[in-house]
Design an enzyme around this catalytic site. Structure first.
Site, PDB file in Angstrom:
ATOM      1  N   ALA A  12      54.996  70.984  46.382  1.00 49.30           N
ATOM      2  CA  ALA A  12      54.555  72.373  46.514  1.00 49.30           C
ATOM      3  C   ALA A  12      54.281  73.084  45.198  1.00 49.30           C
ATOM      4  O   ALA A  12      53.837  74.222  45.203  1.00 49.30           O
ATOM      5  CB  ALA A  12      55.620  73.158  47.293  1.00 49.30           C
ATOM      6  N   SER A  13      54.528  72.427  44.074  1.00 46.13           N
ATOM      7  CA  SER A  13      54.470  73.182  42.814  1.00 46.13           C
ATOM      8  C   SER A  13      53.058  73.329  42.250  1.00 46.13           C
ATOM      9  O   SER A  13      52.808  74.191  41.424  1.00 46.13           O
ATOM     10  CB  SER A  13      55.381  72.535  41.772  1.00 46.13           C
ATOM     11  N   ASN A  34      52.775  66.564  51.861  1.00 50.72           N
ATOM     12  CA  ASN A  34      51.675  66.640  50.893  1.00 50.72           C
ATOM     13  C   ASN A  34      51.971  65.848  49.616  1.00 50.72           C
ATOM     14  O   ASN A  34      51.066  65.340  48.971  1.00 50.72           O
ATOM     15  CB  ASN A  34      51.414  68.116  50.556  1.00 50.72           C
ATOM     16  N   TYR A  74      47.189  53.176  46.623  1.00 53.34           N
ATOM     17  CA  TYR A  74      47.095  54.549  47.115  1.00 53.34           C
ATOM     18  C   TYR A  74      46.378  54.557  48.471  1.00 53.34           C
ATOM     19  O   TYR A  74      46.837  55.191  49.431  1.00 53.34           O
ATOM     20  CB  TYR A  74      46.326  55.384  46.084  1.00 53.34           C
TER      21      TYR A  74
END
Lengths: 241, 84
Positions: free
Chosen positions: A10-11, A84, A149
């Protein structure tokens, strides 16, 4: 009681944009990140009652159960989980260190699975909830240097479809948002010709932004999206059209 | 209320939430899969008990084989509470 949403990673980047938009919509936010950024602190100052930050390294899988227990104890049953957080180590597979592969799979797929496991239970008791997994168009298109990924994102999409079937009866929706290339820290190495070629290939002649992808997350959180589950919503300015 | 009664009460609550019909009565040898709760209801029972008792024995004791009868289920919760 305000419905609250747990957002991982979230940063900065998309996670931060999701927190900003969700807080503006009136949701309570539990922001998880390894460290707090200036922008996240400033969001907390804007909405001191609504935005809470917890430091967490999600690749530390053994701590996730305790983390979820703490969050539920402090804030009650969550309305939504937005998976996320992700690592995007790039490099050809043949020379990628095993430790980097392991870390990426822990953070990108095992952590979302475990967080979903521990938090979906509370949503079941509430008979409503949302799980939104942030995938990537690379899950389907592939990209040179991002094989691990891509594997993790394709796994996340498969996980989403099956979990949607499992928990639909309890009023919980599970979806993916698959952004295209966005200008974030994760894609900062993508410059020059490569970036121009991606922009050129997009029907809209531009990249999708983190706010475009966050808009889709906000929509999926809403009641209006109550009939959408097991879906992957692509937000890529048409790149994969 | 003792542990057995608490578990039975939680079973009743989640059965109502999940629109399931519990068999009557739940005996020690009642098979969980035949108790009237479906697999989602069973997951909800573990979640409800975690809220009521503050424990999830399956995570805390790293139990890999799920109990099949009500008595085994009760014993696992008792064991976890005893180790607290």
């Amino acid at each position: 009681m305000t419905d609250y949403v747990i957002v991982t990673g979230a940063s900065k980047g998309l996670g931060l944009a999701i927190c900003q938009q969700a807080a503006a919509q009136g949701y309570g936010i539990i922001a998880l990140a390894r460290s707090c950024s200036e922008q996240l602190s400033s969001l907390q100052q804007t909405y001191p009652e609504r935005v809470h930050y917890y430091a967490a390294d999600l690749a530390d899988l053994n701590n996730l159960s305790v983390l979820c227990k703490t969050l539920i104890k402090q804030h009650g049953r969550p309305y939504a989980l937005i998976n996320n957080a992700a690592a995007g180590h790039d490099g050809v597979l043949a020379t990628m260190p095993n430790s980097a592969i392991e870390h990426l799979m822990q953070l990108n797929i095992q952590a979302p699975i475990l967080l979903s496991k521990y938090l979906v239970r509370s949503m079941m008791l509430n008979r409503k909830g949302r799980i939104i997994n942030i995938s990537s168009i690379i899950a389907k298109t592939g990209f040179n240097g991002l094989s691990v990924y891509a594997a993790s994102k394709a796994a996340l999409e498969g996980f989403t479809k099956s979990l949607a079937r499992e928990v639909g009866k309890a009023g919980i929706t599970v979806n993916c948002v698959a952004p295209g290339y966005m200008q974030t820290d994760m894609t900062s190495s993508l410059q020059g010709d490569k970036l121009d070629s991606i922009k050129r290939r997009s029907p809209l002649g531009q990249l999708a932004t983190v706010n475009d992808a966050a808009n889709m997350v906000i929509y999926l959180l809403s009641e209006q999206a109550g009939s959408i589950t097991g879906a992957t919503m692509t937000v890529d300015a048409g790149s994969t059209a | 209320m003792n542990l057995e009664q608490k578990i039975k009460q939680a079973m009743q609550e989640v059965a109502e939430l999940g629109d399931c019909q519990l068999v009557e009565p739940i005996q020690p040898n009642t098979l969980l899969l035949e108790s009237g709760l479906d697999s989602l209801g069973y997951a909800m029972l573990v979640a409800q008990l975690e809220e009521d008792l503050g424990i999830d024995p399956f995570t805390e004791l790293a139990i890999e084989i799920y109990p099949s009868t009500f008595a085994e289920f009760l014993a696992i919760y008792q064991q976890c509470l005893n180790t607290q």
